[in-house]
Design a protein around this motif. Structure first.
Motif, mmCIF file in Angstrom:
data_model
loop_
_atom_site.group_PDB
_atom_site.id
_atom_site.type_symbol
_atom_site.label_atom_id
_atom_site.label_comp_id
_atom_site.label_asym_id
_atom_site.label_seq_id
_atom_site.Cartn_x
_atom_site.Cartn_y
_atom_site.Cartn_z
ATOM 1 N N THR A 130 0.830 -1.207 0.000
ATOM 2 C CA THR A 130 0.000 0.000 0.000
ATOM 3 C C THR A 130 0.864 1.257 0.000
ATOM 4 O O THR A 130 0.605 2.209 -0.742
ATOM 5 N N ASP B 298 -7.961 -3.634 -1.805
ATOM 6 C CA ASP B 298 -7.888 -4.259 -0.488
ATOM 7 C C ASP B 298 -9.067 -3.772 0.360
ATOM 8 O O ASP B 298 -9.226 -2.554 0.544
ATOM 9 N N ASP C 233 -3.632 -1.699 -5.875
ATOM 10 C CA ASP C 233 -3.122 -2.107 -4.561
ATOM 11 C C ASP C 233 -3.843 -3.387 -4.140
ATOM 12 O O ASP C 233 -5.022 -3.360 -3.802
HETATM 13 MG MG MG Z 1 -1.922 -2.992 2.031
#
Ligand code: MG
Ligand code: ADP
Length: 270
Positions: free
Chosen positions: A25, A48, A136
């Motif tokens: 991230t 995510d 991500d």
């Molecule tokens: Mg992450």
């Protein structure tokens, strides 16, 4: 509408490693920020359910109206989903915890591995003129991560400079190979970037040596140092490049963006 015949749009990069806490991230946010700073138009897709990339880019949970879930499972137009961030050229598709159920809901869907692929190739994507889309990924090799790998042109792998760092890589490489064999034969490995590197620590140096011995040119020359400003920035809801523009972390992510663009230019020219 998804049109398979339209010309190639932005380069799509999945940022993946099934280990949690390795810097996915952080890399998505700051690599995107560094690219945006040099004039590239970048979209970060938060895949995510924890939504850390969304928070880190300044979008608080209450402000997330349409999300990655809607991108995958509802027919929302992109213009309703893509959000601005505090930085020019940097945009976001946010996620919320809703996305955690998507992994299961996807199973029953015939196009389960292709939903993100098709969503990012809708014809109305063209109006935004993105150069890059960074995804991500969650810390798992689940259907969400597979969606990212099917959608992507390449995978960027953050590798934490810690013991056992290389261990999980064989599993990741296996998944990449499977995706190549099934849905996305052109999928490349963009590179491996060492994160949270501590030059005074023998272990960091050892991981770097092992990674370079085993993976050769796949490992970016730029390493991302462990830097407290990098870890503080998300609580101020901004990339480290904005939070502390001359910090070691900011400089490293800028160097990574330059190295990456250099590599990509050589490839396009070749
Ligand atoms: Mg992450
Ligand atoms: P992942 O997305 O792979 O789970 P994160 O990017 O969330 O990993 O990073 C895990 C933790 O490590 C976070 O608290 C983050 O702030 C911290 N971190 C990541 N990169 C750095 C760095 N270069 N220096 C210091 N802390 C870092």
């Amino acid at each position: 509408m998804y049109d398979p015949t339209r010309p190639v749009g932005p380069k799509i990069i999945a940022i993946a490693n099934q280990k949690g806490g390795v810097g996915k991230t952080t890399t998505a946010i700051n690599f995107a920020s560094a690219l945006a700073e040099i004039g590239q138009k970048v979209l970060v897709v938060d895949l995510d359910p924890q939504g850390n990339a969304s928070t880190g880019l300044g979008l608080m949970p209450d402000d997330r109206n349409a999300t990655t879930y809607d991108l995958l499972l509802d027919d929302f137009p992109l213009s309703d989903i893509i959000c601005k961030t505090g930085q020019d050229n940097l945009f976001l598709v946010p996620s919320t915890t809703d996305l955690s159920s998507a992994d299961i809901e996807l199973i029953a869907n015939e196009k389960r591995s292709y939903l993100l692929h098709d969503a990012l190739r809708q014809t109305d994507m063209d109006q935004f003129g993105f150069d890059f889309i960074l995804i991500d990924c969650p810390p798992s090799l689940n259907l969400l991560t597979v969606n990212a790998m099917v959608a992507a042109h390449s995978v960027l792998v953050p590798l934490q400079s810690e013991f056992f760092a290389l261990e999980g890589l064989s599993q990741l490489m296996l998944t990449i190979r499977e995706v190549r064999q099934s849905a996305n034969p052109a999928l490349r490995i963009e590179g491996v970037v060492l994160t949270m590197y501590d030059a005074r620590n023998n272990l960091s140096q050892q991981v770097e040596t092992d990674a370079r011995d085993n993976l050769g040119d796949l490992v970016f020359k730029t390493v991302i140092p462990r830097n407290v400003r990098v870890s503080e920035a998300p609580s101020y809801a901004m990339p480290v490049l904005e939070y502390d523009t001359n910090s070691k972390g900011a400089l490293a992510y800028r160097a990574l963006a330059r190295e990456f663009l250099g590599k990509n230019e050589t490839m396009t020219a070749a």
